[in-house]
Design an enzyme around this catalytic site. Structure first.
Site, mmCIF file in Angstrom:
data_model
loop_
_atom_site.group_PDB
_atom_site.id
_atom_site.type_symbol
_atom_site.label_atom_id
_atom_site.label_comp_id
_atom_site.label_asym_id
_atom_site.label_seq_id
_atom_site.Cartn_x
_atom_site.Cartn_y
_atom_site.Cartn_z
ATOM 1 N N ASP A 37 -11.434 2.905 4.070
ATOM 2 C CA ASP A 37 -11.901 1.518 3.996
ATOM 3 C C ASP A 37 -13.418 1.441 3.904
ATOM 4 O OD1 ASP A 37 -9.972 -0.555 4.006
ATOM 5 O OD2 ASP A 37 -9.446 -0.113 6.089
ATOM 6 N N GLN A 42 -5.039 -1.328 9.635
ATOM 7 C CA GLN A 42 -4.979 -2.687 9.077
ATOM 8 C C GLN A 42 -5.636 -3.687 10.026
ATOM 9 O OE1 GLN A 42 -3.841 -3.446 5.989
ATOM 10 N NE2 GLN A 42 -4.308 -5.611 6.283
ATOM 11 N N LYS A 44 0.838 -1.204 0.000
ATOM 12 C CA LYS A 44 0.000 0.000 0.000
ATOM 13 C C LYS A 44 0.871 1.251 0.000
ATOM 14 C CE LYS A 44 -3.861 -2.181 2.354
ATOM 15 N NZ LYS A 44 -4.384 -2.640 3.637
#
Ligand code: GUN
Length: 297
Positions: free
Chosen positions: A121, A98, A54
């Site tokens: 997200d 995460q 990422k």
């Protein structure tokens, strides 16, 4: 029929190219650099690989990338304090924590402490509610990538029968909402679904997101259907080596499907491309600028 292979790797490169172009324009016209902060707690090897990837791709499209790596025993208070700091930082437009988090941390509490506008997200309860009611939101990256590929392949999805196998908050449920938003007739199937084979056989679109290697055989697939395989499972082959496979049995499904995503090289690359797209969208919204076209729903 032999299925057309939907090349997620090439499509993701196209998406990243569009993001990079837009980022260049933002810099030139508005002196604005979108920033993404990724927070990793602990040392889960798979998560470390994702986070590295990422960060690399964020930098490659010209955005600012910040990584916060915290010890596995970080307290909830310390993690929430970091999130509060990032929420208030104007140079950060997207924050990703995460998952999974270590067991002692409450994932729901942590995710819902994010500023929803920075929740790239799309997991914050506000974004879940906005998506469910058809309002502008941050859309979870994997389902967004799947929808982009489906729209690219079909144009309109209106009236199609879609089956989503899997009911996770990260993929299954938001995927179903997106397909409903595009006027599909949607069935969400899961481990307790009766006659799963019959349910799948009716579908024009099958999205498999259960995390069980090769569980969907080709004879469940309607002739000409589009198969989107979200699964990434590592299995051991007869020779002791390992390989990645999806949630569908690729060989047999490709013989009946009209189009299919491979594993690897299908949905996977689209997820990070959509994370970059969401960060760009968040930066534009935060600054009252037009959103990039075709990079969000
Ligand atoms: N872990 C596995 N997939 C994801 C994802 O899409 N977002 C976050 N934050 N963590 C994950």
């Amino acid at each position: 029929m032999t299925a057309q292979v939907i090349d997620g790797k090439a499509f993701a490169a196209e998406v990243r190219g569009k993001v990079a172009e837009h980022v260049t324009r933002l810099k030139e016209k508005h002196d604005l650099v979108p920033g993404l902060a990724v927070v990793l707690v602990g040392e889960d090897p798979a998560s470390q690989v994702y986070v590295r990837s990422k960060g690399k791709q964020t930098t490659e499209v010209g955005m600012k990338s910040v990584e916060h790596k915290l010890d596995a025993d970080t307290s909830e208070a310390d993690l929430l304090a970091l999130i509060d700091k990032l929420n208030k930082d104007d140079s950060i437009h997207g924050i990703l924590v995460q998952l999974p988090l270590p067991k002692h941390l409450n994932e729901d509490l942590v995710i819902n402490s994010l500023d929803p506008a920075k929740d790239v997200d799309g997991f914050h309860i506000s974004n879940v509610g906005l998506l469910g009611t058809g309002q502008k939101s941050m859309v979870p990256c994997t389902p967004l990538g799947c929808l982009m590929m489906l729209r690219h392949h079909h144009g309109s999805l209106s009236g199609m029968d879609a089956v989503v196998i899997g009911r996770s908050n990260i993929v299954g449920k938001p995927m179903a909402q997106l397909l409903l938003g595009d006027s599909c007739t949607v069935t969400i199937a899961h481990s307790r679904t009766k006659d799963l084979a019959d349910v799948v056989r009716r579908a024009d679109i099958v999205v498999a997101a259960v995390g069980r290697p090769e569980m969907v055989p080709g004879d469940w697939i309607k002739e000409g259907a589009t198969v989107i395989d979200v699964g990434i499972n590592r299995i051991e082959k007869d020779d002791g080596k390992t390989k990645l496979v999806g949630d569908v049995d690729y060989e047999s499904c490709a013989k009946r499907a009209g189009a299919i995503t491979p594993v690897p090289g299908g949905v996977g690359p689209m997820t990070i491309a959509c994370l970059l797209a969401n960060t760009l969208t968040a930066a534009c919204r935060a600054n009252g600028l037009d959103e990039p076209e075709g990079l969000t729903v």
